[in-house]
Design an enzyme around this catalytic site. Structure first.
Site, PDB file in Angstrom:
ATOM      1  N   GLU A  37      36.258   6.821  16.393  1.00 26.11           N
ATOM      2  CA  GLU A  37      38.025   6.585  16.389  1.00 26.11           C
ATOM      3  C   GLU A  37      37.962   7.892  15.868  1.00 26.11           C
ATOM      4  O   GLU A  37      38.560   7.609  14.221  1.00 26.11           O
ATOM      5  CB  GLU A  37      38.486   5.362  15.168  1.00 26.11           C
ATOM      6  CG  GLU A  37      39.968   5.124  15.533  1.00 26.11           C
ATOM      7  CD  GLU A  37      41.125   6.048  15.359  1.00 26.11           C
ATOM      8  OE1 GLU A  37      40.978   6.341  16.140  1.00 26.11           O
ATOM      9  OE2 GLU A  37      41.442   5.570  13.857  1.00 26.11           O
ATOM     10  N   GLU A  94      43.559  17.318  11.686  1.00 20.53           N
ATOM     11  CA  GLU A  94      42.178  16.542  10.860  1.00 20.53           C
ATOM     12  C   GLU A  94      41.858  15.415  11.923  1.00 20.53           C
ATOM     13  O   GLU A  94      41.699  14.530  11.170  1.00 20.53           O
ATOM     14  CB  GLU A  94      43.364  15.612   9.603  1.00 20.53           C
ATOM     15  CG  GLU A  94      43.433  15.976   8.742  1.00 20.53           C
ATOM     16  CD  GLU A  94      43.416  15.999   7.562  1.00 20.53           C
ATOM     17  OE1 GLU A  94      44.195  14.568   7.486  1.00 20.53           O
ATOM     18  OE2 GLU A  94      43.444  16.571   6.096  1.00 20.53           O
TER      19      GLU A  94
END
Length: 251
Positions: free
Chosen positions: A138, A147
Site C-alpha cells: 500500500e 510521500e
C-alpha cells in the site's frame, strides 16, 4: 521510503538509536509510522482496506503456494490476507517499530509459520530467498506520489520479483485532475486571513493559495470533468517516470 519490522534472516538488529543531530528526515518519516493512530486511520479506511482484501481474496488462485513480499507492511494486514488465501510464505518488511506489534498480531492469528517479519529499509535488508512471486504494497501517498513508497517498490521489484510471470498488487495507477469551487473552503482557508482577531494578515493568503490541501471534496463542488494526467504500470515504470509534466484540458 519503507515502513518495516522484526529480525531479518539471522542478522543482528541495528545498534544504538541515532542521536538527534544524526537523524534524517527519513528517520522522522519512519517514526511517524511507529504510532498506532496512523495505522488505525488506514485500517478504518474501509474503501482502501477492503479493496485490497477483495483483490487478494478474489484472486486467491494467484497467491496459492506463492512466495509474497509485503513492502511497508505496517500492522501486517496485507500479509494476513495473503496467508489466509494460501500463500506459501510471506515476507513482511517495515522500517518502523510497529513491526513489534505486527509480530504479536501474526502470532495471535496463527500465521507465524507463514509470515516472516523483517525490520529495516527495503534497500538495506536481505531476504532469505532469492526471488518472490508476488509483491503487495500500500505505497500510495497523497495525490498518489507525495510521500509515496513507489520508489521502494520499484527497488524491491527489480531486486526480487521473478522475471517471468511476476505479479505486483496493485499493478496500475492513474492520477486524475479536476477543478473545484467551494465558497465555504475559500471563506475558511483563504478569506480568513483578511481579519484575524482584528488584524489584517492577508499576506498569508498568497501562501495559502499556493499550498496544497488534503481534504474530502463534495462531488457537487467539482466544476469540470476529471482527466488523467499520469498512467503508471508498476511492473515496468522507473523512478524517472515519477517526475513528470503533462498537458491537460479541463472542460
Amino acid at each position: 521510503n519503507t515502513k518495516a519490522a522484526s529480525a531479518a534472516a539471522g542478522e543482528e538488529p541495528s545498534s544504538a538509536p541515532k542521536e538527534a543531530d544524526e537523524r534524517t528526515s527519513q528517520d522522522y518519516y519512519f517514526d511517524s509510522y511507529s504510532h498506532h493512530a496512523i495505522h488505525e486511520e488506514m485500517l478504518k479506511d474501509h474503501v482502501r482496506t477492503q479493496t485490497y482484501q477483495m483483490a487478494i481474496t478474489q484472486n486467491a488462485h494467484l497467491f496459492r503456494d506463492k512466495v509474497v513480499l509485503d513492502v511497508g507492511c505496517g500492522t501486517g494486514i496485507l500479509s494476513l490476507f495473503c496467508a489466509q488465501v494460501g500463500a506459501k510464505h510471506v515476507y513482511a518488511v517495515d522500517c518502523s517499530s510497529i513491526l513489534q506489534q505486527a509480530k504479536k498480531i501474526v502470532d495471535r492469528n496463527g500465521f507465524s509459520d507463514k509470515i516472516t517479519l523483517i525490520q529495516g529499509k527495503i534497500e538495506e535488508i536481505n531476504l532469505p530467498v532469492d526471488t518472490v512471486d508476488i509483491i503487495v504494497s500500500e505505497w500510495m501517498g497523497y495525490f498518489l506520489l507525495y510521500e509515496s513508497m513507489l520508489d521502494t517498490v520499484i527497488f524491491a521489484r527489480d531486486k526480487w520479483l521473478v522475471k517471468e510471470n511476476g505479479i505486483i498488487f496493485p499493478d496500475k495507477a492513474v492520477m486524475y485532475l479536476s477543478a473545484m469551487e467551494d465558497e465555504n473552503v475559500r471563506r475558511e482557508r483563504i478569506d480568513f486571513w483578511d481579519d484575524v482577531y482584528g488584524f489584517d494578515m492577508s499576506p498569508i493568503k498568497e501562501i495559502a493559495l499556493r499550498e496544497p490541501v488534503v481534504d474530502v471534496v463534495d462531488p457537487k463542488a467539482l466544476v469540470t470533468d476529471a482527466v488523467p494526467i499520469l498512467h503508471l504500470d508498476i511492473l515496468t515504470c522507473t523512478k524517472e517516470d515519477l517526475a513528470f509534466t503533462a498537458d491537460f484540458k479541463l472542460q
